[in-house]
Design a protein around this motif. Structure first.
Motif, PDB file in Angstrom:
ATOM      1  N   SER A  30       0.773  -1.214   0.289  1.00 46.12           N
ATOM      2  CA  SER A  30       0.339  -0.204  -0.408  1.00 46.12           C
ATOM      3  C   SER A  30       1.185   1.236  -0.036  1.00 46.12           C
ATOM      4  CB  SER A  30      -0.578   0.188   1.017  1.00 46.12           C
ATOM      5  OG  SER A  30      -0.409  -0.341   2.686  1.00 46.12           O
ATOM      6  N   GLU A  31       2.080   1.596   0.924  1.00 45.99           N
ATOM      7  CA  GLU A  31       2.447   2.405   0.918  1.00 45.99           C
ATOM      8  C   GLU A  31       3.334   3.005  -0.361  1.00 45.99           C
ATOM      9  OE1 GLU A  31       6.451   1.144   2.976  1.00 45.99           O
ATOM     10  OE2 GLU A  31       6.899  -0.024   1.025  1.00 45.99           O
ATOM     11  N   LEU A  32       3.330   1.997  -1.339  1.00 44.64           N
ATOM     12  CA  LEU A  32       3.451   2.619  -3.123  1.00 44.64           C
ATOM     13  C   LEU A  32       2.629   2.999  -3.972  1.00 44.64           C
ATOM     14  CD1 LEU A  32       5.624  -1.069  -4.212  1.00 44.64           C
ATOM     15  CD2 LEU A  32       6.662   0.970  -2.596  1.00 44.64           C
ATOM     16  N   TYR A  33       1.673   3.020  -3.405  1.00 43.72           N
ATOM     17  CA  TYR A  33       0.287   3.875  -4.472  1.00 43.72           C
ATOM     18  C   TYR A  33       0.243   5.039  -3.531  1.00 43.72           C
ATOM     19  CZ  TYR A  33       0.491  -1.073  -6.659  1.00 43.72           C
ATOM     20  OH  TYR A  33       0.475  -2.154  -6.832  1.00 43.72           O
ATOM     21  N   THR A  40      -4.668  -1.714 -13.388  1.00 45.87           N
ATOM     22  CA  THR A  40      -4.780  -2.626 -14.764  1.00 45.87           C
ATOM     23  C   THR A  40      -4.886  -4.057 -14.218  1.00 45.87           C
ATOM     24  OG1 THR A  40      -5.374  -0.557 -16.142  1.00 45.87           O
ATOM     25  CG2 THR A  40      -6.617  -2.563 -16.697  1.00 45.87           C
ATOM     26  N   TRP A  41      -5.825  -4.636 -13.578  1.00 46.24           N
ATOM     27  CA  TRP A  41      -5.206  -6.326 -13.361  1.00 46.24           C
ATOM     28  C   TRP A  41      -6.173  -7.216 -14.597  1.00 46.24           C
ATOM     29  CZ3 TRP A  41      -1.077  -7.947 -10.349  1.00 46.24           C
ATOM     30  CH2 TRP A  41      -1.817  -8.950  -9.565  1.00 46.24           C
ATOM     31  N   GLU A  42      -5.466  -7.823 -15.157  1.00 46.38           N
ATOM     32  CA  GLU A  42      -6.529  -8.759 -16.461  1.00 46.38           C
ATOM     33  C   GLU A  42      -7.092  -7.870 -16.748  1.00 46.38           C
ATOM     34  OE1 GLU A  42      -3.934 -11.190 -17.214  1.00 46.38           O
ATOM     35  OE2 GLU A  42      -5.737 -11.986 -16.944  1.00 46.38           O
ATOM     36  N   GLY A  43      -7.022  -6.601 -16.589  1.00 50.49           N
ATOM     37  CA  GLY A  43      -8.183  -5.570 -17.978  1.00 50.49           C
ATOM     38  C   GLY A  43      -9.383  -4.697 -17.064  1.00 50.49           C
ATOM     39  N   GLU A  44      -9.120  -5.457 -16.022  1.00 49.02           N
ATOM     40  CA  GLU A  44     -10.073  -4.684 -14.170  1.00 49.02           C
ATOM     41  C   GLU A  44      -9.472  -3.569 -13.829  1.00 49.02           C
ATOM     42  OE1 GLU A  44     -11.379  -8.072 -11.785  1.00 49.02           O
ATOM     43  OE2 GLU A  44     -12.785  -6.426 -11.245  1.00 49.02           O
ATOM     44  N   GLY A  45     -10.375  -2.345 -13.921  1.00 51.24           N
ATOM     45  CA  GLY A  45      -9.350  -1.251 -13.381  1.00 51.24           C
ATOM     46  C   GLY A  45     -10.088  -0.802 -11.812  1.00 51.24           C
ATOM     47  N   PHE A  46      -9.176   0.016 -11.350  1.00 49.92           N
ATOM     48  CA  PHE A  46      -8.901  -0.106  -9.220  1.00 49.92           C
ATOM     49  C   PHE A  46      -8.483   0.883 -10.034  1.00 49.92           C
ATOM     50  CE2 PHE A  46     -10.639  -3.855  -8.717  1.00 49.92           C
ATOM     51  CZ  PHE A  46     -10.375  -4.601  -9.409  1.00 49.92           C
ATOM     52  N   ALA A  51      -8.419   0.688  -3.304  1.00 47.43           N
ATOM     53  CA  ALA A  51      -9.082  -0.228  -3.793  1.00 47.43           C
ATOM     54  C   ALA A  51      -8.024  -1.201  -4.779  1.00 47.43           C
ATOM     55  CB  ALA A  51     -10.246   0.508  -5.276  1.00 47.43           C
ATOM     56  N   ILE A  52      -7.231  -0.355  -5.049  1.00 46.76           N
ATOM     57  CA  ILE A  52      -5.639  -1.514  -5.339  1.00 46.76           C
ATOM     58  C   ILE A  52      -5.522  -2.167  -4.703  1.00 46.76           C
ATOM     59  CG2 ILE A  52      -3.456  -1.363  -5.883  1.00 46.76           C
ATOM     60  CD1 ILE A  52      -4.270   1.418  -7.054  1.00 46.76           C
ATOM     61  N   MET A  53      -5.147  -1.852  -3.411  1.00 51.29           N
ATOM     62  CA  MET A  53      -5.603  -3.209  -2.408  1.00 51.29           C
ATOM     63  C   MET A  53      -5.853  -3.445  -1.668  1.00 51.29           C
ATOM     64  SD  MET A  53      -2.411  -2.563  -1.857  1.00 51.29           S
ATOM     65  CE  MET A  53      -2.001  -3.834  -0.473  1.00 51.29           C
ATOM     66  N   THR A  54      -7.838  -3.484  -1.981  1.00 47.57           N
ATOM     67  CA  THR A  54      -8.497  -4.399  -1.558  1.00 47.57           C
ATOM     68  C   THR A  54      -8.634  -5.100  -3.075  1.00 47.57           C
ATOM     69  OG1 THR A  54      -9.976  -2.730  -0.841  1.00 47.57           O
ATOM     70  CG2 THR A  54     -10.482  -5.190  -1.690  1.00 47.57           C
ATOM     71  N   LYS A  55      -8.809  -5.065  -3.733  1.00 45.69           N
ATOM     72  CA  LYS A  55      -7.749  -6.558  -5.383  1.00 45.69           C
ATOM     73  C   LYS A  55      -6.609  -7.003  -4.115  1.00 45.69           C
ATOM     74  CE  LYS A  55      -8.041  -8.432  -9.287  1.00 45.69           C
ATOM     75  NZ  LYS A  55      -9.458  -9.232  -9.246  1.00 45.69           N
ATOM     76  N   LEU A  56      -5.142  -5.873  -4.086  1.00 44.79           N
ATOM     77  CA  LEU A  56      -4.454  -6.907  -4.762  1.00 44.79           C
ATOM     78  C   LEU A  56      -4.592  -8.125  -3.390  1.00 44.79           C
ATOM     79  CD1 LEU A  56      -1.268  -4.900  -5.170  1.00 44.79           C
ATOM     80  CD2 LEU A  56      -2.650  -6.095  -6.426  1.00 44.79           C
ATOM     81  N   ASP A 117      -0.070   1.255 -12.711  1.00 42.41           N
ATOM     82  CA  ASP A 117       0.551  -0.590 -13.204  1.00 42.41           C
ATOM     83  C   ASP A 117      -1.030  -1.102 -13.625  1.00 42.41           C
ATOM     84  OD1 ASP A 117       1.061  -2.403  -9.813  1.00 42.41           O
ATOM     85  OD2 ASP A 117       0.820  -3.012 -11.867  1.00 42.41           O
ATOM     86  N   MET A 118       0.128  -2.001 -14.311  1.00 47.35           N
ATOM     87  CA  MET A 118      -0.832  -2.982 -15.654  1.00 47.35           C
ATOM     88  C   MET A 118      -0.038  -3.945 -15.477  1.00 47.35           C
ATOM     89  SD  MET A 118      -2.094  -0.472 -19.007  1.00 47.35           S
ATOM     90  CE  MET A 118      -0.146   0.691 -19.126  1.00 47.35           C
ATOM     91  N   PHE A 119      -1.380  -4.802 -15.192  1.00 51.99           N
ATOM     92  CA  PHE A 119      -0.350  -6.539 -14.895  1.00 51.99           C
ATOM     93  C   PHE A 119      -1.138  -6.941 -16.216  1.00 51.99           C
ATOM     94  CE2 PHE A 119       1.004 -10.425 -12.814  1.00 51.99           C
ATOM     95  CZ  PHE A 119       0.230 -11.169 -13.208  1.00 51.99           C
ATOM     96  N   ARG A 120      -0.970  -8.476 -17.047  1.00 48.98           N
ATOM     97  CA  ARG A 120      -1.482  -8.991 -17.778  1.00 48.98           C
ATOM     98  C   ARG A 120      -0.644 -10.656 -17.631  1.00 48.98           C
ATOM     99  NH1 ARG A 120      -6.594  -8.769 -20.132  1.00 48.98           N
ATOM    100  NH2 ARG A 120      -6.767  -6.477 -21.051  1.00 48.98           N
ATOM    101  N   LEU A 121      -1.605 -11.120 -17.522  1.00 51.94           N
ATOM    102  CA  LEU A 121      -0.637 -12.980 -17.853  1.00 51.94           C
ATOM    103  C   LEU A 121      -0.426 -13.034 -18.921  1.00 51.94           C
ATOM    104  CD1 LEU A 121      -2.756 -15.038 -15.143  1.00 51.94           C
ATOM    105  CD2 LEU A 121      -0.161 -14.582 -15.148  1.00 51.94           C
ATOM    106  N   ALA A 122       0.359 -13.993 -19.866  1.00 44.31           N
ATOM    107  CA  ALA A 122       0.429 -13.993 -21.393  1.00 44.31           C
ATOM    108  C   ALA A 122       0.026 -15.541 -21.452  1.00 44.31           C
ATOM    109  CB  ALA A 122       2.552 -14.476 -21.513  1.00 44.31           C
ATOM    110  N   LEU A 123      -1.350 -15.219 -21.701  1.00 46.53           N
ATOM    111  CA  LEU A 123      -1.796 -16.313 -21.916  1.00 46.53           C
ATOM    112  C   LEU A 123      -2.837 -15.640 -23.112  1.00 46.53           C
ATOM    113  CD1 LEU A 123      -3.987 -17.132 -19.035  1.00 46.53           C
ATOM    114  CD2 LEU A 123      -1.990 -18.503 -19.936  1.00 46.53           C
TER     115      LEU A 123
END
Lengths: 128, 126
Positions: A30-33, A40-46, A51-56, A117-123
């Motif tokens: 959390s201290e980084l945000y 954006t985590w796998e296409g979903e925005g926070f 909200a980001i910490m809740t997701k992570l 911050d944007m994250f995607r699995l390489a699928l």
């Protein structure tokens, strides 16, 4: 040995810290945000730290390990640092998967925070 | 159907334009870069429009086709747009390979240009 440019030091320092925290105790991320951060985590925005910490924190695995294959860092025109990471991860007993993550870092009150911050699995869906 | 946010419209248009140009005639990509642009291509750095276009034009394949698996766009605090693309590509008769690419877009004199770009093939040393 030549010194790395400043943006590489900041970027790689951040990346190392991020994945170390993520893999050991991700609530500490959390201290980084900030409240202006977007994930954006796998296409979903926070939007925003909370909200980001809740997701992570709610990601459905017990153990997670990231291995970085490559990382690249750039200074941006607005004095931010853009970092792209490519690697592999293993969650619990799942198979190893590739991932891509991009961070935009900004110096706010003498501290480097992550504004984007944007994250995607390489699928990929392989065609027939 | 809701309107997409402006940064998604700009980001996805840029991405579509970029790969279309890349796959048909990548020497035309010069228009999207400026002298302050940086590219990191497979870990190698290129600074400025001329160096970038030279690198892209000299890539050693005759045909290339990109297929986008996913793209994400975000507005940044400094009114730029950050775009991340994950996809696959096929150069000449080589095997299909995964790739990752990131663009930072900035509006300069009412045109959106790419100030920062990073490209990597999705190859891991197992």
């Amino acid at each position: 040995m030549a010194e790395k440019p400043m943006w590489e030091q900041i970027g790689s320092g951040f990346v190392q810290h991020y994945y170390q925290q993520f893999d050991t105790d991700r609530v500490k991320l959390s201290e980084l945000y900030t409240d202006a951060s977007c994930l954006t985590w796998e296409g979903e925005g926070f939007q925003g730290k909370s909200a980001i910490m809740t997701k992570l924190s709610s990601l459905p695995f017990q153990t997670i390990q990231h291995i970085i294959t490559a990382q690249d860092h750039h200074p941006t025109p607005d004095s931010c640092v853009m970092s792209m990471v490519m690697g592999q991860l293993k969650a619990d007993q799942d198979q190893v998967m590739g991932f891509q993550q991009v961070f935009l870092l900004k110096n706010v009150d003498n501290k480097w925070v992550c504004t984007n911050d944007m994250f995607r699995l390489a699928l990929h869906n392989f065609g027939a | 159907m809701g309107d997409k946010p402006i940064w998604e419209q700009i980001g996805s248009s840029f991405v579509q334009h970029y790969y279309q140009l890349f796959d048909t005639d990548r020497t035309q990509l010069g228009s999207i870069y400026i002298d302050a642009s940086c590219l990191t291509w497979e870990g190698q750095q290129f600074q400025g429009k001329a160096a970038i276009v030279e690198k892209l034009s000299s890539l050693p394949f005759t045909k290339i086709a990109h297929s986008i698996t996913a793209q994400d766009h975000q507005p940044t605090p400094d009114s730029c747009i950050l775009s991340m693309v994950v996809g696959q590509l096929k150069a000449d008769d080589d095997q299909v390979l995964g790739f990752h690419q990131t663009f930072l877009l900035k509006s300069i004199n009412t045109a959106w240009v790419c100030t920062n770009e990073v490209f990597r093939l999705a190859l891991h040393n197992l």
